[in-house]
Write a protein that holds these residues in place. Structure first.
Motif, PDB file in Angstrom:
ATOM      1  N   ILE A 248      86.049  -9.481  57.746  1.00 34.18           N
ATOM      2  CA  ILE A 248      85.284  -9.688  55.877  1.00 34.18           C
ATOM      3  C   ILE A 248      84.947 -11.112  55.691  1.00 34.18           C
ATOM      4  N   LEU A 249      84.459 -12.149  57.168  1.00 34.09           N
ATOM      5  CA  LEU A 249      83.970 -12.770  56.950  1.00 34.09           C
ATOM      6  C   LEU A 249      82.626 -12.443  57.570  1.00 34.09           C
ATOM      7  N   HIS A 250      81.966 -11.648  57.957  1.00 30.91           N
ATOM      8  CA  HIS A 250      80.380 -11.182  58.566  1.00 30.91           C
ATOM      9  C   HIS A 250      80.329 -10.994  57.035  1.00 30.91           C
ATOM     10  N   THR A 251      78.863 -11.442  57.239  1.00 32.34           N
ATOM     11  CA  THR A 251      78.039 -11.606  55.712  1.00 32.34           C
ATOM     12  C   THR A 251      77.893 -10.501  55.577  1.00 32.34           C
ATOM     13  N   GLY A 252      77.513  -9.155  56.300  1.00 32.54           N
ATOM     14  CA  GLY A 252      77.006  -8.169  55.454  1.00 32.54           C
ATOM     15  C   GLY A 252      78.026  -6.778  55.107  1.00 32.54           C
ATOM     16  N   PHE A 253      79.759  -7.638  55.339  1.00 32.29           N
ATOM     17  CA  PHE A 253      80.614  -6.341  54.358  1.00 32.29           C
ATOM     18  C   PHE A 253      80.279  -5.989  52.836  1.00 32.29           C
ATOM     19  N   PHE A 254      79.711  -7.162  52.289  1.00 35.30           N
ATOM     20  CA  PHE A 254      79.804  -6.659  50.956  1.00 35.30           C
ATOM     21  C   PHE A 254      78.562  -6.048  49.938  1.00 35.30           C
ATOM     22  N   THR A 255      77.914  -5.944  51.323  1.00 32.86           N
ATOM     23  CA  THR A 255      76.258  -6.180  50.802  1.00 32.86           C
ATOM     24  C   THR A 255      75.860  -4.259  51.811  1.00 32.86           C
ATOM     25  N   GLN A 256      76.520  -4.317  52.832  1.00 35.44           N
ATOM     26  CA  GLN A 256      76.126  -2.690  54.071  1.00 35.44           C
ATOM     27  C   GLN A 256      77.076  -1.944  53.041  1.00 35.44           C
ATOM     28  N   LEU A 257      76.384  -0.496  53.518  1.00 31.98           N
ATOM     29  CA  LEU A 257      77.050   0.373  53.432  1.00 31.98           C
ATOM     30  C   LEU A 257      77.826   0.932  54.543  1.00 31.98           C
ATOM     31  N   PRO A 258      78.771   1.971  53.959  1.00 27.73           N
ATOM     32  CA  PRO A 258      79.939   2.082  55.639  1.00 27.73           C
ATOM     33  C   PRO A 258      79.557   2.469  56.694  1.00 27.73           C
TER      34      PRO A 258
ATOM     35  N   THR B 143      79.307   5.367  60.100  1.00 29.85           N
ATOM     36  CA  THR B 143      80.635   6.074  60.769  1.00 29.85           C
ATOM     37  C   THR B 143      79.962   6.298  62.181  1.00 29.85           C
ATOM     38  N   PRO B 144      81.896   5.708  62.970  1.00 30.96           N
ATOM     39  CA  PRO B 144      81.767   5.539  64.511  1.00 30.96           C
ATOM     40  C   PRO B 144      80.986   6.327  65.204  1.00 30.96           C
ATOM     41  N   ASN B 145      80.462   6.031  65.770  1.00 27.32           N
ATOM     42  CA  ASN B 145      79.475   7.532  66.774  1.00 27.32           C
ATOM     43  C   ASN B 145      79.811   7.561  68.584  1.00 27.32           C
ATOM     44  N   LEU B 146      79.569   7.834  69.390  1.00 25.74           N
ATOM     45  CA  LEU B 146      79.394   7.996  71.112  1.00 25.74           C
ATOM     46  C   LEU B 146      78.833   6.194  70.721  1.00 25.74           C
ATOM     47  N   ILE B 147      77.512   5.727  70.029  1.00 21.69           N
ATOM     48  CA  ILE B 147      77.467   5.080  70.874  1.00 21.69           C
ATOM     49  C   ILE B 147      77.567   3.614  70.409  1.00 21.69           C
ATOM     50  N   THR B 148      78.292   3.568  69.297  1.00 25.72           N
ATOM     51  CA  THR B 148      79.053   2.844  68.381  1.00 25.72           C
ATOM     52  C   THR B 148      80.171   2.714  67.791  1.00 25.72           C
ATOM     53  N   PRO B 149      81.115   2.717  69.308  1.00 19.28           N
ATOM     54  CA  PRO B 149      82.687   3.295  68.310  1.00 19.28           C
ATOM     55  C   PRO B 149      83.318   2.488  66.999  1.00 19.28           C
ATOM     56  N   ASN B 150      82.543   1.681  67.304  1.00 20.42           N
ATOM     57  CA  ASN B 150      83.633   0.561  66.573  1.00 20.42           C
ATOM     58  C   ASN B 150      83.141   0.223  65.475  1.00 20.42           C
ATOM     59  N   ALA B 151      81.792   0.621  65.261  1.00 21.16           N
ATOM     60  CA  ALA B 151      80.771   0.759  64.157  1.00 21.16           C
ATOM     61  C   ALA B 151      81.649   0.633  62.787  1.00 21.16           C
ATOM     62  N   THR B 152      81.588  -0.424  61.444  1.00 23.22           N
ATOM     63  CA  THR B 152      82.396  -1.015  60.085  1.00 23.22           C
ATOM     64  C   THR B 152      82.253  -0.611  59.140  1.00 23.22           C
ATOM     65  N   GLY B 153      80.897  -1.389  59.156  1.00 22.18           N
ATOM     66  CA  GLY B 153      80.247  -1.242  57.494  1.00 22.18           C
ATOM     67  C   GLY B 153      80.088  -2.611  56.768  1.00 22.18           C
ATOM     68  N   GLY B 154      79.888  -1.995  55.841  1.00 20.52           N
ATOM     69  CA  GLY B 154      80.377  -2.693  54.535  1.00 20.52           C
ATOM     70  C   GLY B 154      81.190  -2.533  53.079  1.00 20.52           C
ATOM     71  N   VAL B 155      81.041  -2.611  52.644  1.00 20.99           N
ATOM     72  CA  VAL B 155      82.412  -1.592  50.652  1.00 20.99           C
ATOM     73  C   VAL B 155      81.572  -1.587  50.007  1.00 20.99           C
TER      74      VAL B 155
END
Length: 181
Positions: free
Chosen positions: A69-79, A81-93
């Motif tokens: 939540i404290l990451h700067t892009g959480f409120f401004t980025q799109l979510p 999808t986790p994939n094989l390259i970035t399995p922990n991808a979260t994105g934003g809301v």
């Protein structure tokens, strides 16, 4: 002879009887206090058994969620999808925030003018139509929210064939707004 009744004082109760009553009441009180202490201990044990998992869950929630939540892009980025390259991808809301604002705006555009017009009409008129609108309003206020959602779904999505969209959701929200006014 006088008309007054002589009051006879009652004899003093037996002191042995009084002592026996005190002993019985003391025994009963001790038994109740012991039972009360046992139940308080049992409640404290149950509280600790249920509070420990709750606090562990809250700790895990804050430990893992706060950095995201404290990451700067959480409120401004799109979510993402986790994939094989970035399995922990979260994105934003950002899409959820914008979607909520758009849905609320459309619903307000639909419900506020109708609610104000009907409210003014009901306050100023005593016609048969006003009486009917009052009954409809009271009936809608008593209906559950799920019923209003099913009405909006069947009318907008199925009958008007609009499909699942922000317009269909805002119509359902507008019906709920009109129901509560």
């Amino acid at each position: 002879m006088s008309d007054m009744i002589d009051l006879v004082e009652s004899p003093e109760p037996d002191t042995n009887l009084r002592d026996e009553i005190r002993q019985i009441s003391d025994r009963v009180r001790r038994r109740r206090q012991l039972r009360s202490k046992f139940m308080i201990t049992l409640c404290a044990l149950a509280l600790s058994v249920t509070a420990v998992p709750l606090f562990l869950l809250l700790y895990q929630l804050f430990d893992r969620g706060l950095p995201v939540i404290l990451h700067t892009g959480f409120f401004t980025q799109l979510p993402q999808t986790p994939n094989l390259i970035t399995p922990n991808a979260t994105g934003g809301v950002s899409n959820a925030i914008i979607g909520t604002l758009v849905l609320s705006l459309y619903a307000s555009i639909m419900a506020i003018p109708i609610g104000v017009l009907v409210g003014v009409y009901l306050a100023e008129s005593v016609s048969k139509l006003a009486a009917s609108l009052r009954v409809i309003s009271q009936t809608m206020a008593g209906a559950p929210s799920i019923l209003m959602g099913l009405f909006a779904f069947s009318f907008v999505v199925r009958d008007l064939n609009i499909g699942f969209s922000a317009l269909a959701g805002s119509f359902a929200l507008a019906v709920l707004m009109l129901r509560s006014s």
